[in-house]
Design a protein around this motif. Structure first.
Motif, PDB file in Angstrom:
ATOM      1  N   ARG A  72       0.841  -1.211   0.000  1.00 46.97           N
ATOM      2  CA  ARG A  72       0.000   0.000   0.000  1.00 46.97           C
ATOM      3  C   ARG A  72       0.868   1.250   0.000  1.00 46.97           C
ATOM      4  O   ARG A  72       0.567   2.223  -0.681  1.00 46.97           O
ATOM      5  N   GLU A  73       1.954   1.203   0.752  1.00 51.36           N
ATOM      6  CA  GLU A  73       2.867   2.345   0.789  1.00 51.36           C
ATOM      7  C   GLU A  73       3.477   2.588  -0.585  1.00 51.36           C
ATOM      8  O   GLU A  73       3.578   3.725  -1.039  1.00 51.36           O
ATOM      9  N   GLU A  74       3.880   1.520  -1.265  1.00 53.28           N
ATOM     10  CA  GLU A  74       4.470   1.662  -2.598  1.00 53.28           C
ATOM     11  C   GLU A  74       3.462   2.245  -3.589  1.00 53.28           C
ATOM     12  O   GLU A  74       3.818   3.054  -4.434  1.00 53.28           O
ATOM     13  N   CYS A  75       2.208   1.832  -3.473  1.00 54.44           N
ATOM     14  CA  CYS A  75       1.180   2.347  -4.382  1.00 54.44           C
ATOM     15  C   CYS A  75       0.836   3.802  -4.093  1.00 54.44           C
ATOM     16  O   CYS A  75       0.424   4.525  -4.994  1.00 54.44           O
ATOM     17  N   SER A  76       0.991   4.218  -2.841  1.00 52.71           N
ATOM     18  CA  SER A  76       0.598   5.578  -2.492  1.00 52.71           C
ATOM     19  C   SER A  76       1.780   6.536  -2.380  1.00 52.71           C
ATOM     20  O   SER A  76       1.612   7.668  -1.951  1.00 52.71           O
ATOM     21  N   GLU A  77       2.958   6.092  -2.788  1.00 48.21           N
ATOM     22  CA  GLU A  77       4.120   6.979  -2.687  1.00 48.21           C
ATOM     23  C   GLU A  77       3.919   8.200  -3.578  1.00 48.21           C
ATOM     24  O   GLU A  77       3.203   8.167  -4.573  1.00 48.21           O
ATOM     25  N   TYR A  78       4.549   9.270  -3.216  1.00 46.38           N
ATOM     26  CA  TYR A  78       4.303  10.560  -3.847  1.00 46.38           C
ATOM     27  C   TYR A  78       4.599  10.573  -5.346  1.00 46.38           C
ATOM     28  O   TYR A  78       3.997  11.333  -6.089  1.00 46.38           O
ATOM     29  N   ILE A  79       5.498   9.729  -5.813  1.00 46.55           N
ATOM     30  CA  ILE A  79       5.819   9.712  -7.243  1.00 46.55           C
ATOM     31  C   ILE A  79       4.696   9.044  -8.043  1.00 46.55           C
ATOM     32  O   ILE A  79       4.310   9.509  -9.102  1.00 46.55           O
ATOM     33  N   ARG A  80       4.144   7.973  -7.519  1.00 44.27           N
ATOM     34  CA  ARG A  80       3.154   7.189  -8.241  1.00 44.27           C
ATOM     35  C   ARG A  80       1.724   7.687  -8.011  1.00 44.27           C
ATOM     36  O   ARG A  80       0.870   7.587  -8.871  1.00 44.27           O
ATOM     37  N   TRP A  81       1.419   8.187  -6.829  1.00 43.80           N
ATOM     38  CA  TRP A  81       0.048   8.518  -6.460  1.00 43.80           C
ATOM     39  C   TRP A  81      -0.626   9.522  -7.390  1.00 43.80           C
ATOM     40  O   TRP A  81      -1.797   9.331  -7.732  1.00 43.80           O
ATOM     41  N   PRO A  82       0.029  10.586  -7.868  1.00 43.51           N
ATOM     42  CA  PRO A  82      -0.678  11.503  -8.780  1.00 43.51           C
ATOM     43  C   PRO A  82      -1.199  10.821 -10.042  1.00 43.51           C
ATOM     44  O   PRO A  82      -2.302  11.121 -10.500  1.00 43.51           O
ATOM     45  N   LYS A  83      -0.446   9.886 -10.589  1.00 40.39           N
ATOM     46  CA  LYS A  83      -0.919   9.168 -11.782  1.00 40.39           C
ATOM     47  C   LYS A  83      -2.084   8.242 -11.429  1.00 40.39           C
ATOM     48  O   LYS A  83      -3.030   8.105 -12.194  1.00 40.39           O
ATOM     49  N   ILE A  84      -2.009   7.601 -10.275  1.00 41.81           N
ATOM     50  CA  ILE A  84      -3.110   6.738  -9.842  1.00 41.81           C
ATOM     51  C   ILE A  84      -4.357   7.582  -9.630  1.00 41.81           C
ATOM     52  O   ILE A  84      -5.459   7.190 -10.030  1.00 41.81           O
ATOM     53  N   GLN A  85      -4.193   8.762  -9.035  1.00 42.76           N
ATOM     54  CA  GLN A  85      -5.333   9.655  -8.853  1.00 42.76           C
ATOM     55  C   GLN A  85      -5.953  10.036 -10.192  1.00 42.76           C
ATOM     56  O   GLN A  85      -7.178  10.082 -10.315  1.00 42.76           O
ATOM     57  N   GLN A  86      -5.133  10.297 -11.190  1.00 42.83           N
ATOM     58  CA  GLN A  86      -5.664  10.628 -12.516  1.00 42.83           C
ATOM     59  C   GLN A  86      -6.531   9.489 -13.046  1.00 42.83           C
ATOM     60  O   GLN A  86      -7.591   9.728 -13.626  1.00 42.83           O
ATOM     61  N   LEU A  87      -6.075   8.258 -12.857  1.00 44.25           N
ATOM     62  CA  LEU A  87      -6.853   7.105 -13.305  1.00 44.25           C
ATOM     63  C   LEU A  87      -8.172   6.998 -12.530  1.00 44.25           C
ATOM     64  O   LEU A  87      -9.223   6.714 -13.107  1.00 44.25           O
ATOM     65  N   ILE A  88      -8.103   7.212 -11.222  1.00 42.30           N
ATOM     66  CA  ILE A  88      -9.307   7.154 -10.392  1.00 42.30           C
ATOM     67  C   ILE A  88     -10.301   8.221 -10.824  1.00 42.30           C
ATOM     68  O   ILE A  88     -11.493   7.946 -11.013  1.00 42.30           O
ATOM     69  N   PHE A  89      -9.822   9.444 -11.003  1.00 42.72           N
ATOM     70  CA  PHE A  89     -10.708  10.533 -11.413  1.00 42.72           C
ATOM     71  C   PHE A  89     -11.309  10.261 -12.787  1.00 42.72           C
ATOM     72  O   PHE A  89     -12.481  10.535 -13.026  1.00 42.72           O
TER      73      PHE A  89
END
Length: 136
Positions: A72-89
């Motif tokens: 979970r930490e790896e998925c939410s790290e600051y480098i990756r999280w903005p791209k994941i947020q874009q996918l979620i949005f």
């Protein structure tokens, strides 16, 4: 081919021993996160052009995040999280934009986005200002 790759990666995430998966997860996350660009849709258009691919990417990410706190930490790290947020949005937006008869085509991506958001929220509280779109 992209769907098959994501299904294979998701099966590996679900079946691999947790410690082994946690050690190799980054090697799988990078290609999965690159699929929207490889398809030529980018993060902004993947929901409209390939909702099944978006659902598969988000499902894979949620599966990764569900393995352990380190994952979970790896998925939410600051480098990756903005791209994941874009996918979620993108998943939420496409579902909202298609509340008519075509909604069933876009709903799986929104469900996967909810699972991914829940995994990250379980790891650490979502900041109201930083994650305004998710907590509203």
């Amino acid at each position: 081919v992209a769907l098959q790759l994501l299904w294979l990666l998701q099966a590996l995430a679900a079946e691999a021993p947790t410690e082994r998966w946690a050690d190799t997860m980054n090697e799988a996350l990078s290609p999965a996160m690159s699929i929207p660009d490889w398809l030529g849709h980018g993060y902004g258009k993947v929901a409209e052009n390939s909702p099944q691919i978006l659902a598969a990417i988000l499902s894979f990410l949620a599966s990764c995040a569900s393995q352990c706190a380190r994952c979970r930490e790896e998925c939410s790290e600051y480098i990756r999280w903005p791209k994941i947020q874009q996918l979620i949005f993108a998943a939420f937006q496409s579902c909202r934009d298609h509340l008519d008869a075509d909604a069933a085509r876009f709903a799986p991506a929104a469900r996967a986005a909810c699972r991914m958001t829940a995994q990250i929220a379980a790891h650490h509280p979502l900041d109201v200002e930083e994650h305004e779109e998710l907590v509203c």
